[in-house]
Design an enzyme around this catalytic site. Structure first.
Site, PDB file in Angstrom:
ATOM      1  N   GLY A 193       0.820  -1.209   0.000  1.00  0.00           N
ATOM      2  CA  GLY A 193       0.000   0.000   0.000  1.00  0.00           C
ATOM      3  C   GLY A 193       0.857   1.264   0.000  1.00  0.00           C
ATOM      4  CB  ILE A 194       3.606   2.433   2.181  1.00  0.00           C
ATOM      5  CG1 ILE A 194       2.686   2.657   3.392  1.00  0.00           C
ATOM      6  CG2 ILE A 194       4.735   3.457   2.175  1.00  0.00           C
ATOM      7  CD1 ILE A 194       1.848   3.949   3.358  1.00  0.00           C
ATOM      8  CG  HIS A 452      33.765  11.671   2.978  1.00  0.00           C
ATOM      9  ND1 HIS A 452      32.560  12.022   3.550  1.00  0.00           N
ATOM     10  CD2 HIS A 452      34.284  12.810   2.439  1.00  0.00           C
ATOM     11  CE1 HIS A 452      32.368  13.326   3.391  1.00  0.00           C
ATOM     12  NE2 HIS A 452      33.402  13.820   2.715  1.00  0.00           N
TER      13      HIS A 452
END
Ligand SMILES: Cc1cc2nc3c(=O)[nH]c(=O)nc-3n(C[C@H](O)[C@H](O)[C@H](O)COP(=O)(O)OP(=O)(O)OC[C@H]3O[C@@H](n4cnc5c(N)ncnc54)[C@H](O)[C@@H]3O)c2cc1C
Length: 473
Positions: A193-194, A452
């Site tokens: 549903g989401i 990073h």
């Protein structure tokens, strides 16, 4: 015609076809019986088509905000026909891939409806499979030493919300839409549903989600649900939680109208269409279970930890046995079952180590137990949380909502659960899964160098935060 096999698999979905490949690798003479298309729900009506549509929706939503990136476009518009065409092309390509894998593994594929027969002239034990061939040819009779039932599941609905394919749809019909509605009511705010709410909202559809529980995605950690609730509302999605849909009030006339009991009162909701996403029902009917001792409990086939049914030479895997109804669960259950058939002494499946993903925008992923579950089990917990707002790569992406949360045991330092919401977290959860498989501590996770700038830095920081040592907070 009758043919003998070491293994016959009923159903060629993700569970069935992966099991067949492993069986062929182990030298078992193997056949698959598939009444529809190889690849099953996941490839044709589930994971792949829904993710293809979600990706188009994400591109559309990003294009509408391209100015945020300094990219000036003229009018951004949607060609939904092309969206569907792209989805179908991806499915076709992967379908051909699965067909190729069957040929490569010398796995016989019978296109037809399979049914288990009871003891017969072919075999004293139930397990002979009759196949009603799709092409109308004479039934095939397959005589296997072992059987795996992998017949999957289908959408469930509620009495009164019968699927008509026009006003009221399940995900099956929604995936085939030729044009987008301007508004939709989604009954059920779980994973499927989401995903639909997020996708349709990104496509510009006005979405209302009605959920019975007091929060959407109620099986996830409470903080993840809360953040998702905030972000779905930010998109403009209307969320109605703690609401009981009154199916008998449904009107299908030039759109839909339906009432729900919310907080002691009754409210009416209207939209062009209604999507029912209230779970999936196992395909246990019409496959000959009545000819066997196989037990069905609460609608699902009952098995032991190696997926043997009450008939020890008949196994069952995937959505038809319930539990976590996920493609990667079905395929791993299939592998365990085949290893057991081949006498390879497999370890039982540890469901606590299965990663679960929601491919909405933003995404959600998790492995292990939630903070509340950990407390209920009597753990003294310590929690590390880190927001994507402090992660350079998330800012570069323009998607800095969400966080990573690690739940650990204060005394043993065991990682009990990892929960994430944010950009690309479905591609990041495997690191947490591996950490749990290897019994790593948060310290070990933190000392795994996270390059990073990457989104994965949020995991390293959350792991440090478990002992209050996050660097960038
Ligand atoms: C909209 C949607 C999105 C989803 N997204 C995800 C996702 O992103 N990730 C994820 O992990 N899971 C997802 N799932 C769940 C996933 O699709 C299922 O868990 C998975 O397909 C289960 O595999 P299976 O092999 O058990 O069954 P299925 O894939 O359902 O396959 C069963 C097969 O058996 C065949 N069959 C049934 N009866 C017979 C018979 N008598 N004779 C011959 N053949 C028969 C059927 O035709 C079918 O092909 C999604 C599901 C839906 C509906």
């Amino acid at each position: 015609m009758s043919q003998e096999y070491d293994l016959v698999i009923l159903g060629g979905g993700t569970g069935g076809y992966v099991a067949a490949i492993r069986a062929s690798q182990l030298g078992l003479k193997t056949a698959i019986v598939e009444k529809g298309k190889l690849g099953g729900t996941c490839l044709h009506k589930g994971c792949i088509p829904s993710k293809a549509l979600l990706r188009s929706a994400e591109v559309f939503a990003t294009a509408k905000h391209s100015e945020d990136f300094g990219v000036i476009t003229s009018v951004v518009s949607l060609d939904f026909g092309k969206v569907q065409e792209r989805k179908n092309k991806i499915i076709d390509q992967l379908h051909k891939g699965v067909q190729h894998l069957m040929k490569q593994g010398k796995i016989d594929v019978y296109e037809g409806l399979g049914r288990i027969l009871g003891p017969s002239i072919f075999s004293p034990m139930p397990g002979t499979i009759s196949v009603e061939m799709n092409n109308g040819q004479e039934n095939e009779m397959l005589i296997p030493k072992n059987v795996i039932v992998a017949t999957g599941s289908r959408p469930r609905t509620l009495p009164g919300l019968e699927i008509d394919g026009d006003y009221v749809m399940s995900s099956d019909e929604a995936l085939q839409l030729e044009a987008l509605p301007s508004s939709i009511i989604i009954v059920g705010g779980g994973v499927i549903g989401i995903e639909w709410a997020s996708m349709l909202s990104d496509f510009g559809v006005e979405v209302t989600v009605i959920e019975y529980a007091d929060r959407i995605i109620p099986t996830e950690d409470k903080e993840i649900s809360k953040e998702m609730q905030r972000l779905m509302k930010k998109k403009g999605i209307k969320l109605v939680t703690g609401a009981k849909v009154l199916a008998e009030t449904l009107v299908r006339d030039n759109g839909v109208a339906i009432s729900a009991e919310v907080k002691g009162g009754v409210k009416e909701y209207k939209a062009d269409k209604l999507l029912v996403s209230v779970g999936r029902q196992a395909n246990t009917e019409g496959i000959g279970l009545e000819n066997t001792e196989i037990q069905v409990e609460k609608g699902f086939i009952a098995t032991n930890e190696f997926f043997q049914t009450k008939e020890s030479h008949i196994y069952a895997i995937g959505d038809v046995i319930g539990g976590l109804q996920l493609a990667h669960v079905a395929s791993h259950e299939g592998i365990v079952a085949v290893q057991h058939i081949a006498g390879k002494d497999p370890s039982p499946f540890d469901y606590n180590l299965v990663s679960r993903c929601i491919y909405s925008n933003p995404e959600v992923s998790s492995v292990g137990i939630t903070e509340d579950q950990a407390k209920e089990k009597g753990h003294k917990v310590k929690v590390g949380k880190f927001s994507f707002r402090a992660i350079g790569k998330a800012l570069v992406f323009g998607e800095s909502d969400g966080f990573v949360k690690i739940v650990a045991d204060e005394e043993t330092n065991d990682i009990l659960g990892v929960h994430m919401i944010g950009p690309h977290v479905t591609d990041m959860i495997t690191e947490a899964g591996l950490a749990m498989v290897l019994d790593a501590t948060p310290w070990e996770m933190a000392h795994t160098i996270h390059p990073h700038p990457t989104l994965s830095e949020a995991i390293g920081e959350a792991a440090l935060a478990v002992d209050g040592k996050a660097i960038h907070s």
